[in-house]
Scaffold this active site. Sequence first.
Site, short mmCIF file in Angstrom:
data_model
loop_
_atom_site.label_atom_id
_atom_site.label_comp_id
_atom_site.label_asym_id
_atom_site.label_seq_id
_atom_site.Cartn_x
_atom_site.Cartn_y
_atom_site.Cartn_z
N HIS A 128 66.09 40.51 -39.80
CA HIS A 128 67.14 40.80 -40.77
C HIS A 128 66.60 40.81 -42.21
O HIS A 128 66.92 41.69 -43.01
CB HIS A 128 68.25 39.75 -40.62
CG HIS A 128 69.58 40.21 -41.11
ND1 HIS A 128 70.74 39.59 -40.76
CD2 HIS A 128 69.96 41.22 -41.93
CE1 HIS A 128 71.77 40.19 -41.34
NE2 HIS A 128 71.31 41.18 -42.06
N TYR A 170 76.48 37.24 -38.74
CA TYR A 170 77.78 37.80 -39.10
C TYR A 170 78.90 36.96 -38.48
O TYR A 170 78.97 36.81 -37.26
CB TYR A 170 77.92 39.24 -38.63
CG TYR A 170 76.98 40.22 -39.27
CD1 TYR A 170 76.29 39.93 -40.44
CD2 TYR A 170 76.77 41.47 -38.71
CE1 TYR A 170 75.42 40.84 -41.02
CE2 TYR A 170 75.91 42.40 -39.28
CZ TYR A 170 75.24 42.07 -40.43
OH TYR A 170 74.38 42.98 -41.00
N ARG A 203 78.86 50.34 -50.18
CA ARG A 203 79.64 49.11 -49.94
C ARG A 203 81.13 49.37 -50.18
O ARG A 203 81.86 48.53 -50.71
CB ARG A 203 79.14 47.96 -50.82
CG ARG A 203 77.67 47.62 -50.57
CD ARG A 203 77.21 46.48 -51.43
NE ARG A 203 75.76 46.31 -51.31
CZ ARG A 203 75.15 45.51 -50.43
NH1 ARG A 203 75.89 44.80 -49.61
NH2 ARG A 203 73.85 45.40 -50.39
#
Length: 350
Positions: A131, A63, A214
């Site tokens: 991940h 990120y 989202r």
Amino acid sequence: MAEPQRIPTVNLGSQGLVVSKLGLGCMGLTGTYNDPLPEDQGISIIKHAFNQGITFFDTADVYGANANELLLAKALKQLPREKIQIATKFGVLKLDFANLHVKGTPDYVRSCCEASLKRLDVDYIDLYYQHRVDTSVPIEQTMGELKKLVEEKKVKYIGLSEASSDTIRRAHGVHPITAVQIEWSLWTRDIEDEIVPLCRNLGIGIVSYSPLGRGFFGGKGVVETLPSVSSLSAHPRYQAENIEKNKRIYKRIESLAKKYECTTPQLALAWVLQQGNDVVPIPGTTKIKNLDENIGALSVKFTEKELREISEAIPVDDIAGIQHYNEGHGKLSWKFANTPPKDSSVYELN
């Protein structure tokens, strides 16, 4: 420093990890769905979350190209480490939603963990996820190295993100999996038939990312336009031909929210929160007012009948656009750092 307010805590999985019932997804603080926040604003949101009772913070090495872990580290310096649960991830080399570059070799696992410990400036990681699974590397090899990190006390608990049921079973056979992080919201329900029952059978907690679709149930693409920098513009459900159809879904939930005297995002988040005590959603936000609104969802309670009513308001077949960024439901094109099998150009999203 003021003590955090009382947000319920839950056992995440059966291995001993206790977290706040609501977590904070930190990805957006350094960009992806929007422009990165100024550092002081990002730190303020993390501190505000803690002061309101959130102790479970989710990040990843990829990120913001490491910036997210560094930001979280600066915020944590102003908070009591022993009261906080840090979740971070390894395995994605580049955050490219068209082609995720993944790696899961044992040496890479170790190097990523050491790097995250350094960036976070901590002695241990509470929950360390793979991940995305590199299917060119047997999960037993990846898990074997993660198990060593637990034995060395560099990691307390192990998690998987977007793992298939077969991968979860095999991984759990090497070392107990504490949590599976996976997308779960009112418009993303495909885990309910197989993944959720499996996790519950094995005593694995479920961490719901993107519990607001989202941002859809927060009004993105409906009430407010997407930022020009947002990666959501590439998401099938936000494409022009689909978002117009999906607005009808938003209107249904908006109507139910009025009925139950809460906001639309609170209704969507409360629905996820009440899927079980083993479910911990981690919505992200870049605004304190939205964070407070999300926390308010903990006070919104539904009966079983009302939960069914909300679920039935969004039939899966009514949703326009596939769930994931790539063509083919549940499929992603992967690029491996090591040589994949010759017949593996497209892999299951696990």
